[in-house]
Design an enzyme around this catalytic site. Sequence first.
Site, short mmCIF file in Angstrom:
data_model
loop_
_atom_site.label_atom_id
_atom_site.label_comp_id
_atom_site.label_asym_id
_atom_site.label_seq_id
_atom_site.Cartn_x
_atom_site.Cartn_y
_atom_site.Cartn_z
N GLU A 157 55.25 -43.68 35.12
CA GLU A 157 55.36 -44.69 33.67
C GLU A 157 55.20 -45.99 32.61
O GLU A 157 56.02 -46.47 32.95
CB GLU A 157 57.12 -44.68 34.07
CG GLU A 157 57.23 -43.52 34.65
CD GLU A 157 59.14 -43.30 34.05
OE1 GLU A 157 59.75 -44.11 34.73
OE2 GLU A 157 59.43 -41.80 34.12
N GLU A 310 59.46 -35.06 37.07
CA GLU A 310 60.67 -35.52 37.89
C GLU A 310 61.67 -35.13 36.34
O GLU A 310 61.45 -34.35 35.19
CB GLU A 310 60.26 -36.90 37.31
CG GLU A 310 59.60 -37.58 38.56
CD GLU A 310 59.95 -39.56 37.97
OE1 GLU A 310 60.67 -39.68 37.28
OE2 GLU A 310 59.20 -40.28 37.97
#
Length: 681
Positions: A157, A310
Amino acid sequence: MNIPKGTIPKQTQFFYGADYNPDQWQHAPEILERDIELMKQAGVTSASVGIFAWTALEPEEGRYEFAWLDRVMDRFAQEGMFVFLATPSGSKPMWLSEKYPEVRRVNKDGRRDASGWRHNHCMSSPVYREKSRAINAQLALRYKDHPALALWHVGNEYSGECHCELCRTAFQDWLRQRYGSLHALNSAWWSSFWNHTITDWRQIQTADPSIDALQLDWMRFVNDQHVSFMLNEMIPLRELTPDVPCMTNFMGTHESNNYWQWAEHVDIIANDLYPMPADCADSWRYSIQSDFIHSLMRGMSGGKSWMLLECSPSSVNWGEINKLKRPRSHRQEVLQAVANGANTIHYFQWRKGRGGFEKYHGAVVDHEGTNQSRVFKDCATIGSELAQLSAVHSADCPHAEVAMLFDWESRWALNASRGPKVIKSGGPFAGDLYTELCFDHYEALTCCGITVDQVSTQSDFSRYKLLVLPALYLVTQELADRIYQFTQCGGQVVATCMTGYVDLTNCCWLGGFPGAGLKELFGIWNEELDNLHNDERVELNGQFGGFARDVVERVHLRGAESIAQAGSEFYTGHPLITEHICEAGHAFYLAARFECAVLVDFYQSLATRFDLSRNLDIDLPAGLVFRRRESADAKYGFLFNYTQETHSVDLKGLSYSDLLAESNCAKKLELKPYATKVLRI
Ligand code: GLA
Ligand code: ZN
């Protein structure tokens, strides 16, 4: 690299698994065995390993320890499972962060972060670049031929900004490259405003909200700097493991990353998505926002499969109120991603740790540690269903007839411009005015049963019948010309309020909005923008009725026809929806943010006039959505009930079999709240 985009050479079925942190359990070796056993029971095929494991891999500078990871890799291989091996740059070892303070970010006020936390490295730091490349090279050398290695999970991320001197200098150099001369920079930035004329490159700051062009360029720079950091990380991976695909986990519509750009550098698109539990008043809207983000990922992978890397199997722990997911809603979220082309479903996280910030974050395995929890059972059921659906993984989502342009540059430019109403919507995907307008139009098209492909400013529009441009605030002449050509070839265009205000450097177009010739294309002049309070509405009358909210433009006809007008306010009677025949196509301008009902009526009329096909030629009850995946020899349909009521649906002429039905299907399909059906059609 010869791997076609969207494919993982080792993949033969849906990948199903989670982020797995065995590095936190080295003191308890029995846990690895227990995990493997539970993974088999849950139908797990794969796991992302080592995302935050730098210290476990390199406890002191230059001393590497791989024994624990060897064990994990070997055990996975023995069980026929795969590892998405992470590069560990997402968080820094203490020794590194203390020895080399330059790797820590500096905030806008010039204060350097303390060691700790995560996702907070300076992306310009030569030391951090060198150190992360070195550990990546070690990982690649050691595991390049390991049968468990399926792909690289590069970083985690990537996001955020750093205002240190290294970043400031890099920004100045980036600007020098882009503009060539100070004269060009000053005129592009309109910098005579408030004495901002730059007379030496070194005067340039990283943050100055009064220069909106600087802010826009800063967003571009930060994005580029993250991409270049990621590419630097990939150098040893590309060199040593040319056949192992690289991906990094995106964050949907995250504001600071222009993922269209990132998509060009990764081999497969991977996204993290945490929708809110589906039991609140806004659950339909949230479901559609998730669907929008999935379709954005599908767009980035050119219609090929992508990864949901995710999601939480139950609640998250970082919201204000972390509700459990209601029965069936998690399964629905998983199948929603699959229906949009995901071939991987991974969770954060496999097992709850005993301590740290995420000890209460949802996980497949609870602190209790067995297969007895509700969440474990739920995940195991989903695992076995994905195995049953394995043929679906080689089917793609068909191309849509409608394209929607999602453009970070317009969003950045609009958010950097002071004046238009600032919207900060709540919910899982906190939207601004730009994204909310995109969501609105996507939602309305979805209500009409029409699939949307998301495209970038660089995409070829010509294969589409209809091009939707929500809030295309920043328009270059080149883009405007391509939109014009699209109508010349018979394409239909829909633009909304906030279109064509500024050019590439956030300077307003002169001669009336929308600029760059779009005024002629839409046959209107947008003279003024009215910003409304949250509870204010402006009436809409004419061919379409309803209400406008938040932002309303006062436009004049310059060749277009008004098909709906303001019914209240001092601009009563002014056009709010216009239609202009331009060359072989039609150009529609929607001069306000409208409530969904207006947009649904509008798109329904377009669907009839321009023969837009629906996913299913049946009127479904509100809140139900049908999606498709197709291969050369099979077609699959996904029917979602996003409402909190049970619906019974008659699919009339459609012949199908219900792939996950417990009993043979009846004539009517009954869908409980949040139920999903997967059909072979
Ligand atoms: C992000 C991160 C994960 C984890 C989850 C929690 O997506 O990538 O490491 O922190 O959030 O929801
Ligand atoms: Zn920095």
